[in-house]
Design a protein around this motif. Sequence first.
Motif, PDB file in Angstrom:
ATOM      1  N   VAL A 207       5.531   3.736  -4.911  1.00 11.35           N
ATOM      2  CA  VAL A 207       5.830   2.386  -5.353  1.00 11.35           C
ATOM      3  C   VAL A 207       7.326   2.309  -5.644  1.00 11.35           C
ATOM      4  O   VAL A 207       7.846   3.117  -6.414  1.00 11.35           O
ATOM      5  CB  VAL A 207       5.012   2.034  -6.609  1.00 11.35           C
ATOM      6  CG1 VAL A 207       5.358   0.651  -7.108  1.00 11.35           C
ATOM      7  CG2 VAL A 207       3.527   2.134  -6.299  1.00 11.35           C
TER       8      VAL A 207
ATOM      9  N   ASP B 203       6.914  -2.752  -5.071  1.00 12.84           N
ATOM     10  CA  ASP B 203       6.697  -2.759  -3.628  1.00 12.84           C
ATOM     11  C   ASP B 203       6.084  -1.423  -3.239  1.00 12.84           C
ATOM     12  O   ASP B 203       6.191  -0.445  -3.973  1.00 12.84           O
ATOM     13  CB  ASP B 203       8.046  -2.944  -2.932  1.00 12.84           C
ATOM     14  CG  ASP B 203       7.957  -3.311  -1.469  1.00 12.84           C
ATOM     15  OD1 ASP B 203       6.842  -3.313  -0.910  1.00 12.84           O
ATOM     16  OD2 ASP B 203       9.011  -3.579  -0.876  1.00 12.84           O
ATOM     17  N   VAL B 204       5.443  -1.382  -2.092  1.00 18.92           N
ATOM     18  CA  VAL B 204       4.886  -0.141  -1.573  1.00 18.92           C
ATOM     19  C   VAL B 204       5.701   0.270  -0.364  1.00 18.92           C
ATOM     20  O   VAL B 204       5.962  -0.545   0.526  1.00 18.92           O
ATOM     21  CB  VAL B 204       3.396  -0.314  -1.198  1.00 18.92           C
ATOM     22  CG1 VAL B 204       2.841   0.967  -0.604  1.00 18.92           C
ATOM     23  CG2 VAL B 204       2.595  -0.731  -2.418  1.00 18.92           C
TER      24      VAL B 204
ATOM     25  N   ASN C  90      -2.716  -3.402  -4.911  1.00 14.57           N
ATOM     26  CA  ASN C  90      -1.759  -3.935  -3.959  1.00 14.57           C
ATOM     27  C   ASN C  90      -2.498  -4.750  -2.912  1.00 14.57           C
ATOM     28  O   ASN C  90      -3.440  -4.259  -2.281  1.00 14.57           O
ATOM     29  CB  ASN C  90      -0.963  -2.809  -3.304  1.00 14.57           C
ATOM     30  CG  ASN C  90       0.057  -3.343  -2.346  1.00 14.57           C
ATOM     31  OD1 ASN C  90      -0.209  -3.497  -1.169  1.00 14.57           O
ATOM     32  ND2 ASN C  90       1.230  -3.659  -2.869  1.00 14.57           N
TER      33      ASN C  90
ATOM     34  N   TRP D 208       0.355  -8.376  -5.688  1.00 18.92           N
ATOM     35  CA  TRP D 208      -0.595  -7.602  -6.466  1.00 18.92           C
ATOM     36  C   TRP D 208      -1.638  -8.515  -7.069  1.00 18.92           C
ATOM     37  O   TRP D 208      -1.406  -9.705  -7.260  1.00 18.92           O
ATOM     38  CB  TRP D 208       0.128  -6.866  -7.594  1.00 18.92           C
ATOM     39  CG  TRP D 208       1.175  -5.914  -7.100  1.00 18.92           C
ATOM     40  CD1 TRP D 208       2.454  -6.221  -6.737  1.00 18.92           C
ATOM     41  CD2 TRP D 208       1.026  -4.520  -6.862  1.00 18.92           C
ATOM     42  NE1 TRP D 208       3.112  -5.095  -6.305  1.00 18.92           N
ATOM     43  CE2 TRP D 208       2.263  -4.041  -6.374  1.00 18.92           C
ATOM     44  CE3 TRP D 208      -0.022  -3.620  -7.030  1.00 18.92           C
ATOM     45  CZ2 TRP D 208       2.472  -2.704  -6.045  1.00 18.92           C
ATOM     46  CZ3 TRP D 208       0.180  -2.288  -6.712  1.00 18.92           C
ATOM     47  CH2 TRP D 208       1.411  -1.836  -6.223  1.00 18.92           C
TER      48      TRP D 208
ATOM     49  N   ASN E  67       2.843  -6.341   0.776  1.00 19.91           N
ATOM     50  CA  ASN E  67       3.060  -5.090   0.045  1.00 19.91           C
ATOM     51  C   ASN E  67       3.741  -5.332  -1.295  1.00 19.91           C
ATOM     52  O   ASN E  67       3.779  -4.441  -2.130  1.00 19.91           O
ATOM     53  CB  ASN E  67       3.876  -4.105   0.874  1.00 19.91           C
ATOM     54  CG  ASN E  67       3.011  -3.323   1.826  1.00 19.91           C
ATOM     55  OD1 ASN E  67       1.823  -3.561   1.946  1.00 19.91           O
ATOM     56  ND2 ASN E  67       3.613  -2.379   2.521  1.00 19.91           N
ATOM     57  N   GLN E  68       4.268  -6.529  -1.501  1.00 25.57           N
ATOM     58  CA  GLN E  68       4.881  -6.883  -2.776  1.00 25.57           C
ATOM     59  C   GLN E  68       3.979  -7.805  -3.593  1.00 25.57           C
ATOM     60  O   GLN E  68       4.384  -8.300  -4.629  1.00 25.57           O
ATOM     61  CB  GLN E  68       6.227  -7.562  -2.547  1.00 25.57           C
ATOM     62  CG  GLN E  68       7.249  -6.650  -1.928  1.00 25.57           C
ATOM     63  CD  GLN E  68       8.584  -7.328  -1.717  1.00 25.57           C
ATOM     64  OE1 GLN E  68       8.705  -8.546  -1.744  1.00 25.57           O
ATOM     65  NE2 GLN E  68       9.607  -6.524  -1.505  1.00 25.57           N
TER      66      GLN E  68
ATOM     67  N   VAL F   1       0.375   4.569  -4.847  1.00 22.24           N
ATOM     68  CA  VAL F   1      -0.838   3.786  -4.674  1.00 22.24           C
ATOM     69  C   VAL F   1      -1.873   4.722  -4.063  1.00 22.24           C
ATOM     70  O   VAL F   1      -1.539   5.608  -3.282  1.00 22.24           O
ATOM     71  CB  VAL F   1      -0.630   2.527  -3.803  1.00 22.24           C
ATOM     72  CG1 VAL F   1       0.184   1.492  -4.546  1.00 22.24           C
ATOM     73  CG2 VAL F   1       0.009   2.861  -2.473  1.00 22.24           C
TER      74      VAL F   1
ATOM     75  N   ASN G 232       3.001   3.835   2.535  1.00 21.15           N
ATOM     76  CA  ASN G 232       1.888   3.345   1.699  1.00 21.15           C
ATOM     77  C   ASN G 232       1.572   4.243   0.511  1.00 21.15           C
ATOM     78  O   ASN G 232       0.451   4.244   0.026  1.00 21.15           O
ATOM     79  CB  ASN G 232       0.626   3.120   2.529  1.00 21.15           C
ATOM     80  CG  ASN G 232       0.793   1.975   3.499  1.00 21.15           C
ATOM     81  OD1 ASN G 232       1.597   1.077   3.292  1.00 21.15           O
ATOM     82  ND2 ASN G 232       0.039   1.997   4.576  1.00 21.15           N
TER      83      ASN G 232
ATOM     84  N   LEU H 115      -2.500   0.973  -8.071  1.00 20.30           N
ATOM     85  CA  LEU H 115      -1.384   1.647  -8.707  1.00 20.30           C
ATOM     86  C   LEU H 115      -1.940   2.876  -9.419  1.00 20.30           C
ATOM     87  O   LEU H 115      -2.981   2.807 -10.064  1.00 20.30           O
ATOM     88  CB  LEU H 115      -0.722   0.693  -9.710  1.00 20.30           C
ATOM     89  CG  LEU H 115       0.594   1.121 -10.311  1.00 20.30           C
ATOM     90  CD1 LEU H 115       1.673   1.210  -9.228  1.00 20.30           C
ATOM     91  CD2 LEU H 115       1.023   0.132 -11.381  1.00 20.30           C
TER      92      LEU H 115
END
Length: 157
Positions: free
Chosen positions: A91, A83-84, A114, A104, A101-102, A136, A88, A121
């Motif tokens: 991670v 998750d971010v 993301n 990818w 945000n979860q 990120v 932002n 990443l």
Amino acid sequence: MAWYLPLCVFFLCNIVICVHGSYEDDALYLIRSTPSNLVLDGSNSKVSMQHFDGYKPQLWNFKKGLRPGLFVIVNNSTGNVLDVASDNTVVLGREKNGTLNQQWFLHFNGRLVNAGIGKLLDVRGGKFVAGNPLIVHPDNGSGAQDFIVKEKQTCGN
């Protein structure tokens, strides 16, 4: 059961390039930094880079995301997902909540992007040392953003 995932690259012009991949629902994967050979480790709330030791926090499962081409990366030890954080940058491993945000997608050049913010990443500061957290960051072409996903049986050390 195997499922095929179109791994997509989204551009601002709404052009999409997809590379098809296949992931097993019950298979476990390592996410390895290409330049350093360190792997993602979810032992703590902040995901970091560590030397591969085969423990569950370093193993991940890929689950279908909200849309074709997106996936959720679930930690084998905690059940939490990549998750971010709200800023932002960092991670984190959190419980699945269904937000972008979860989600990818895998860029064709081996970069994990993301879906919520379009950032990659990245190994913080490009410092390939055990314990360094992940962030990120916009695409900068550095090796700190290069990762390879391998099924556990084929990973080796």
